[in-house]
Design a protein around this motif. Sequence first.
Motif: not given
Length: 696
Positions: A480-482, A490, A486, A475, A463-467
């Motif tokens: 926000s930055e992990n 995604e 991906n 959300n 995953y590129q973004k949080r979900h």
Amino acid sequence: MEMYKMEPGSAYPIGTTVDGSGVNFSLFSANAEKVELCIFDDLGQQELMRFTLPLCEHNLWHGYLKGAKVGLVYGYRVYGPYRPEFGHRFNHHKLLLDPYAKALTGRFSWSDRHFAYIVGDPKKDLSFDERDNADVMFKAVVVDPSASGIPRKPIAWQNTVIYEGHVKGLTAINDKIPSELRGSFLGISHPAMIAHYRAIGITTIELLPVQQFISEQFLTDKNLSNYWGYNSLGFFVPHKDYLNQHQIIEFQQMVDQLHQAGFEVIIDVVYNHTCEGNWLGPTLSFRGIDNKSYYRLNPTEPRYYINDTGCGNTLNISHPRVLQMVMDSLRYWVNIMGVDGFRFDLATILAREVTGFDPSNGFLDAILQDPVLATVKVIAEPWDIGPGGYQLGAFQRPWSEWNDQYRDAIKRYWRGDKGMLPEFARRIHGSSDIFEHSGRQPYASINFLCSHDGNTLRDLVSYQKRHNEANGENNRDGHSENFSNNYGVEGETTDTTILAIRLRQIKNMLTTLMFSQGVPMLLAGDELGRTQQGNNNSYCQDNEINWLNWQDNSAFSEELIPFVASLSQLRSRFPMLAYRRFIHKDEKDSQVGITWLHHSGLPMLKDHWHAHHEATLGYMIHEKPENSPVLLCLYHAGKEPIEFQLPEIENVTHWQVVIDTNASAIQTEKRHLAAERKLTMVPFSTIVLLHELNDC
């Protein structure tokens, strides 16, 4: 009730003390005017009688209830001024839980009656609510617990491999565990779980909060719950929902069974705040007993709380009685419940004085001098949200610390971020730039890639973004930055090319973790390829998002369990991977040497370290005596293949491949390479080579 008689008692010990004739009760409150002991029936449903505690010495209200026995159900009502603007929030209409309670009965449910003020009144907390809350409040139960049976056998820090897990999540849907034990303390120590711990080579189980907690009302209103447990109510009580038969001895049995099998137990503790929240929170225990003593209040407006925790309040550890409660609680969990150590949530707060963080703070000094606590493992989460709250490296011996700089550097290197080689090497080396002071050693660094807070390892590469939509905050919550990637899609995919690189990246990061100096911590389920569906703030998800899926037969679990096992075996086999001291070049009394290598096979030079686009690094690590084993670790986070020239070493004619993240375990086994050859490394890969005299 005629059999009970209240008499003058003893101020010490605080809490309840049982003898053959009755029970002594002692409660701290510096500002109370009267304290009533309320006795309930065995189920905690009906209040039977009240007794006023007859004496107060040193701010300890106490009395001896003659005729009382183990099993007595009780609570307190505390009288005093209700003046929030002066920091006082006494309301005797509210039944309060004893801070020293060691067992509970009944259920807690949210009600407006838990609040000392009238909810909805325009005056807010300046109003006064006279309704009773006893029917929806926990009650304490008098117990007289004996010590845990199996003695602790401490594992040296340098031999420690931590496995961070959640009591319920570890076994909630594990078919190998009897249904009645799933999600409980006894499920964790079931033989099937012990077999798994042994298989993957961990030594120490670190459990998310096990002290009694409750879910916040706003979560309950959304049909969610505080799953992680960072919302403490009782610091001496095992969380009721994790007890199978509601007997606290079950926690001791779990610890004994794990000790018998050779494992340590560390518990995550939350002494920085309580579940009573901010100035508009409920009155359940500390607030109604002595708000002004138990909490840090705004010195200019004591109606409001200092909130360095982000949870509404901050426990006042600077107060000697509050510090005493925390120390008594810690000793109880060691002496009676049998644990081997603690991980302190937001530990910077515990070391705060009025002027800010102080490494010689009273709490830290108390731990250091305590004859019981000085013998167990203590781990700090070295940050909070208050001024100057980030204190990584500032704790002194005997503390170890969660190293978020390790976490972020390893993630960023393997994601392919540029210019990461110097920091990547420092983190592998044990973060000496952070910890090597005042005689601290590499095991001061708790190295981790993932923890309960954030992505799982599989999600980090999926995953590129949080979900976090399931959390009900649109959300907006969670990081926000992990430092994630991906690799083209995604989330879940059937693309074999993407799946292959995801698996390889997980292996790369696990190898880095297990081969780094310091103490590795593995997030439970990462060895199974567990996913949280991209949720990086799963604190409120008591469901399959958090529960470990033991029936997952994907390539991730099939590959990763034996892979983690092989890494653990290598780390155990070669102590130089977990050396007790920092390794420095040309240090005469060091028994281990390390050489950093360029992909040309030559030692790294200054220009190599500062080549911004360089993504390849190797190092040799070996013991100083001649003819000792040599490990050669090669890391390549570039997007294109690269050739790595093996270094020329006297008397080394061949290497055995022990780790190749681009191959399965079967493909890796018994592979040997000529010493002079070049290795072609595929993008995002790790190869570990071994030379031993008895190699064929």
